[in-house]
Design a protein around this motif. Sequence first.
Motif, mmCIF file in Angstrom:
data_model
loop_
_atom_site.group_PDB
_atom_site.id
_atom_site.type_symbol
_atom_site.label_atom_id
_atom_site.label_comp_id
_atom_site.label_asym_id
_atom_site.label_seq_id
_atom_site.Cartn_x
_atom_site.Cartn_y
_atom_site.Cartn_z
ATOM 1 N N HIS A 170 0.769 -1.342 -0.048
ATOM 2 C CA HIS A 170 0.001 0.202 -0.088
ATOM 3 C C HIS A 170 0.806 1.313 -0.040
ATOM 4 O O HIS A 170 0.345 2.290 -0.869
ATOM 5 C CB HIS A 170 -0.940 -0.096 1.102
ATOM 6 C CG HIS A 170 -1.818 1.144 1.585
ATOM 7 N ND1 HIS A 170 -2.621 1.731 0.360
ATOM 8 C CD2 HIS A 170 -1.599 2.000 2.379
ATOM 9 C CE1 HIS A 170 -3.048 2.749 1.212
ATOM 10 N NE2 HIS A 170 -2.695 3.063 2.331
ATOM 11 N N VAL A 171 1.935 1.379 0.757
ATOM 12 C CA VAL A 171 2.832 2.285 0.774
ATOM 13 C C VAL A 171 3.529 2.627 -0.311
ATOM 14 O O VAL A 171 3.762 3.636 -0.949
ATOM 15 C CB VAL A 171 3.682 2.311 2.064
ATOM 16 C CG1 VAL A 171 4.807 3.068 2.142
ATOM 17 C CG2 VAL A 171 3.174 2.399 3.443
ATOM 18 N N ARG A 174 2.642 1.899 -3.423
ATOM 19 C CA ARG A 174 1.501 2.196 -4.281
ATOM 20 C C ARG A 174 1.238 3.797 -4.122
ATOM 21 O O ARG A 174 1.385 4.453 -5.056
ATOM 22 C CB ARG A 174 0.264 1.522 -4.214
ATOM 23 C CG ARG A 174 -0.104 0.576 -5.071
ATOM 24 C CD ARG A 174 -1.611 0.046 -5.097
ATOM 25 N NE ARG A 174 -1.951 -0.388 -3.811
ATOM 26 C CZ ARG A 174 -1.935 -1.588 -3.104
ATOM 27 N NH1 ARG A 174 -1.949 -2.530 -3.677
ATOM 28 N NH2 ARG A 174 -2.577 -1.735 -1.828
ATOM 29 N N LYS A 175 0.960 4.196 -2.797
ATOM 30 C CA LYS A 175 0.657 5.495 -2.666
ATOM 31 C C LYS A 175 1.812 6.447 -2.928
ATOM 32 O O LYS A 175 1.443 7.802 -3.110
ATOM 33 C CB LYS A 175 0.054 5.663 -1.078
ATOM 34 C CG LYS A 175 -1.249 5.138 -0.930
ATOM 35 C CD LYS A 175 -2.050 6.024 -1.431
ATOM 36 C CE LYS A 175 -3.613 5.964 -0.852
ATOM 37 N NZ LYS A 175 -4.260 6.948 -1.572
ATOM 38 N N THR A 176 2.982 6.175 -2.498
ATOM 39 C CA THR A 176 4.141 7.218 -2.572
ATOM 40 C C THR A 176 4.929 6.849 -4.169
ATOM 41 O O THR A 176 5.336 7.801 -4.457
ATOM 42 C CB THR A 176 5.278 6.587 -1.695
ATOM 43 O OG1 THR A 176 5.607 5.108 -1.620
ATOM 44 C CG2 THR A 176 4.728 6.932 -0.119
ATOM 45 N N GLY A 177 4.474 5.920 -4.675
ATOM 46 C CA GLY A 177 5.004 5.571 -5.784
ATOM 47 C C GLY A 177 6.535 5.383 -6.029
ATOM 48 O O GLY A 177 7.339 5.543 -6.977
ATOM 49 N N ARG A 178 7.212 4.832 -4.903
ATOM 50 C CA ARG A 178 8.483 4.751 -4.419
ATOM 51 C C ARG A 178 8.908 3.355 -4.812
ATOM 52 O O ARG A 178 8.309 2.421 -3.999
ATOM 53 C CB ARG A 178 8.742 5.259 -3.321
ATOM 54 C CG ARG A 178 8.897 6.716 -3.085
ATOM 55 C CD ARG A 178 9.048 7.146 -1.726
ATOM 56 N NE ARG A 178 10.606 6.721 -1.348
ATOM 57 C CZ ARG A 178 11.408 7.328 -0.301
ATOM 58 N NH1 ARG A 178 10.920 8.624 0.139
ATOM 59 N NH2 ARG A 178 12.486 7.028 -0.206
ATOM 60 N N ASP A 179 9.898 3.132 -5.828
ATOM 61 C CA ASP A 179 10.159 1.565 -5.803
ATOM 62 C C ASP A 179 11.378 1.392 -5.152
ATOM 63 O O ASP A 179 11.993 0.181 -5.328
ATOM 64 C CB ASP A 179 10.158 1.097 -7.212
ATOM 65 C CG ASP A 179 10.868 1.988 -8.211
ATOM 66 O OD1 ASP A 179 11.826 2.699 -7.776
ATOM 67 O OD2 ASP A 179 10.752 1.910 -9.463
ATOM 68 N N ASN A 180 11.976 2.172 -4.347
ATOM 69 C CA ASN A 180 13.040 2.054 -3.642
ATOM 70 C C ASN A 180 12.692 1.671 -2.016
ATOM 71 O O ASN A 180 13.415 1.725 -1.176
ATOM 72 C CB ASN A 180 14.085 3.213 -3.456
ATOM 73 C CG ASN A 180 13.551 4.586 -3.103
ATOM 74 O OD1 ASN A 180 12.568 4.770 -2.753
ATOM 75 N ND2 ASN A 180 14.310 5.422 -2.871
#
Length: 317
Positions: free
Chosen positions: A157-158, A160-166
Amino acid sequence: VEPDAEWAAEIRRLAAERDAVILAHNYEIPAIQDIAHHVGDSLALSRVAAAAEQSTIVFCGVHFMAETAKILSPDKTVLIPDEAAGCSLADSITAEQLAEWKSEHPDSVVVSYVNTTAAVKALTDICCTSSNAVDVVASIDPDREVLFLPDQFLGAHVRRKTGRDNVLVWAGECHVHAAINGDQLTAKAGAHPGAELFVHPECGCATSALHLATEGAVPADQVKILSTGGMVDAARASGAREVLVATEVGMIHQLRKAAPEIDFLPVNDQASCPYMKMITPAALLRALVEGADEVHVDPVTAEAARGSVERMIAIGN
Ligand code: 13P
Ligand code: SF4
């Protein structure tokens, strides 16, 4: 022990005698929620515990919650009615496992869900709860790698919401929420067209809920991924006739109190946390009579963990 008027009067009398404030999580049985001075989600209760004027906190919840209160207020007495009330999610990572993970990623920032032991928190940079996990990760420099633990569904979920793949996510889970699956949610949503969906991000069905919205099976504005406290606020603001609730069943009590006109239906009515339910009326009475079980956190561990918990209560809502 029956949770009748006599029991309630005795609980309140003993609490006053001990200068104790009683806190209860939204998953406790109704009688425990109703006798508590404050009911709420993990973040709200941590904030109440940190600000409490009383010398004793009686935490009707699970062990990591009482431990967090002790970390924040080391000079207070913290009691839990049954110290065996653990958490399968907190058990899904040990301090040794985290130390090893960190050694493989020495430059990363460690974000731990509050559902962890004090020893894990002591190795953590910032703690979070379901209500501020996205805000906590968003507060971190986007160029820094994040180790997020221990819940894989909240982690997804985090991301997805932040759009961060790191953001790297530990593969832990809560056995109660993991068992609320996508098939159950899809079937319930099909049987109750027009119902809103309140989904806790620890659920196995959190991704399916968003798929239902993307596919148009449920309008996107009717799908809400929320902490337990967020669900109570959303219930007050909702004009829906029916709401499907994907979380532990104890939640229904506060939702009905917040919005009696709405029909709240659990997505899985077997989703009951055995640990939360160890806090019985008899256990609470015993805790206040005996001053037990007292929660202790080794002072060195508490000192190391305190910064990460204080950062958590300062961020978001
Ligand atoms: P929140 O009440 O913070 O949403 O957490 C849910 C939970 O599983 C606590 O054990
Ligand atoms: Fe832990 Fe799950 Fe129970 Fe919450 S519901 S206390 S995460 S086992």
